[in-house]
Every structure is written in C-alpha cells, then in structure tokens.
Design an enzyme around this catalytic site. Structure first.
Site, mmCIF file in Angstrom:
data_model
loop_
_atom_site.group_PDB
_atom_site.id
_atom_site.type_symbol
_atom_site.label_atom_id
_atom_site.label_comp_id
_atom_site.label_asym_id
_atom_site.label_seq_id
_atom_site.Cartn_x
_atom_site.Cartn_y
_atom_site.Cartn_z
ATOM 1 N N PHE A 34 43.885 -42.511 -13.614
ATOM 2 C CA PHE A 34 41.869 -41.671 -14.170
ATOM 3 C C PHE A 34 41.449 -42.882 -14.905
ATOM 4 O O PHE A 34 41.741 -43.559 -16.034
ATOM 5 C CB PHE A 34 42.931 -41.092 -15.673
ATOM 6 N N PHE A 45 47.906 -40.675 -20.801
ATOM 7 C CA PHE A 45 49.204 -40.422 -21.338
ATOM 8 C C PHE A 45 50.153 -40.611 -20.772
ATOM 9 O O PHE A 45 51.559 -40.841 -21.280
ATOM 10 C CB PHE A 45 48.918 -38.764 -21.865
ATOM 11 N N GLU A 46 50.382 -41.010 -19.043
ATOM 12 C CA GLU A 46 52.104 -41.014 -19.109
ATOM 13 C C GLU A 46 52.031 -42.570 -19.037
ATOM 14 O O GLU A 46 53.308 -42.879 -18.596
ATOM 15 C CB GLU A 46 51.955 -40.905 -17.207
ATOM 16 N N GLY A 64 33.883 -33.701 -25.296
ATOM 17 C CA GLY A 64 33.225 -32.836 -26.435
ATOM 18 C C GLY A 64 34.450 -32.012 -27.118
ATOM 19 O O GLY A 64 34.136 -31.561 -27.501
ATOM 20 N N HIS A 96 40.473 -33.589 -28.097
ATOM 21 C CA HIS A 96 41.892 -34.279 -26.957
ATOM 22 C C HIS A 96 41.457 -35.548 -27.057
ATOM 23 O O HIS A 96 42.709 -36.393 -26.558
ATOM 24 C CB HIS A 96 41.005 -33.432 -25.235
ATOM 25 N N ARG A 125 33.841 -53.281 -22.187
ATOM 26 C CA ARG A 125 34.992 -53.678 -22.447
ATOM 27 C C ARG A 125 36.214 -54.540 -21.401
ATOM 28 O O ARG A 125 36.997 -54.949 -20.709
ATOM 29 C CB ARG A 125 35.681 -52.478 -23.012
#
Length: 168
Positions: free
Chosen positions: A23, A58-59, A86, A89, A128
C-alpha cells in the site's frame, strides 16, 4: 573503568529481512531501494537480503515477527507509509503498527527496525522517501546494521575503547 558497547556498520556475513507494505508502493518502493542500497554499500551480500511484501502497513508486525522467529536474520527492517486521511483510521493503524513492531522485537530478541513513515500528506511522505528529509528506508538499514553488530558485542563482552562509531 566503565564499559561501553557500540555497534559498527559492517555488513559482511550478516543477514537481513525486509518487510515492506504494498500500500502506497510509490513511496515504499523508494524506501526499499534506499534500504537495499545502504545494506549493499556496507558489505551485505544480495543473497543475504530477503524481502517479504505485505498488503499494507497493518500487516507488517505479523510478517516481521515470522521473519524474526526463523532465527536466520541479524535484524529485520520494516518499511511502510501511513498517510493521514479525513478519518481517525490513521491513528489506529499507526499505533497498532508501532506497538506490534515493538512487541515482535522484544518477544524474539531480534532487532526489528522501524522504517514506517507516518505523515500528514503525500508531500511529507515524498520528503522522507528520498527527497528533502533523506530516505527513511536507508536510515532504518543503517540502524539495522548497527544493532546487528551491537548485540554480539554485548553478548561477547566486547567493549569499545573509543567513542562509538558515528553513522556514515
């Protein structure tokens, strides 16, 4: 006399795992390139670098834990990019990833380095990932090299005589 331990940045005969999120791969691929480049520049052989791609940040902790549990690696580098949106999360994912990586490292005793970018917008992520703020993947790789050399120094009681090495 006080004993001081420090890791250097020698990568010869060291093995590293890299867990990277697909992602936001336009950012994470840059982080991965920076990490691999840094490892190779410090003597790590290409065959001593293993990469695991995961769907999202997350994984990362689960894959990092599995890689560390194999016992094959001197350190594991985690790379991801979480950009604030927005909703709330972002906070949940960033917190879970951070805590998960820390727990995996403590549980296994294998250094698991945090190369996950958490930022407010795409511009900060780009900064970054090799622009104005350097490359977080390369920085995580340097920390992995240092920790991979520090742990054996502590275990073997090999204190340094001089001030610890400064990052190259």
């Amino acid at each position: 006399m006080t004993k001081t331990y420090a890791g250097d940045f020698a990568g010869e005969s060291k093995k590293f795992a890299i867990v990277v999120s697909r992602f936001n791969d336009f950012i994470t691929q840059r982080l991965l390139n920076g990490a691999v480049d840094q490892l190779k520049r410090h003597g790590v052989a290409e065959e001593d670098i293993e990469i695991a791609w995961v769907p999202g940040s997350f994984e990362i902790p689960v894959a990092a834990l599995e890689m560390a549990k194999t016992g094959k690696f001197n350190a594991v580098i985690t790379l991801g990019c979480i950009i604030r949106g927005g909703t709330d999360h972002y906070e949940h994912v960033a917190s879970a990833v951070t805590v998960g990586i820390e727990k995996a490292s403590v549980e296994t005793g294998v250094p698991i380095l945090y190369g996950v970018i958490t930022c407010d917008n795409l511009e900060q992520a780009i900064d970054r990932a090799g622009a104005k703020m350097g490359n977080r993947g390369a920085q995580a790789a340097l920390a992995a090299l240092e920790m991979a050399n520090l742990q054996p120094a502590i275990r073997e009681g090999n204190a340094v005589k001089d001030r610890p090495a400064v990052r190259p």
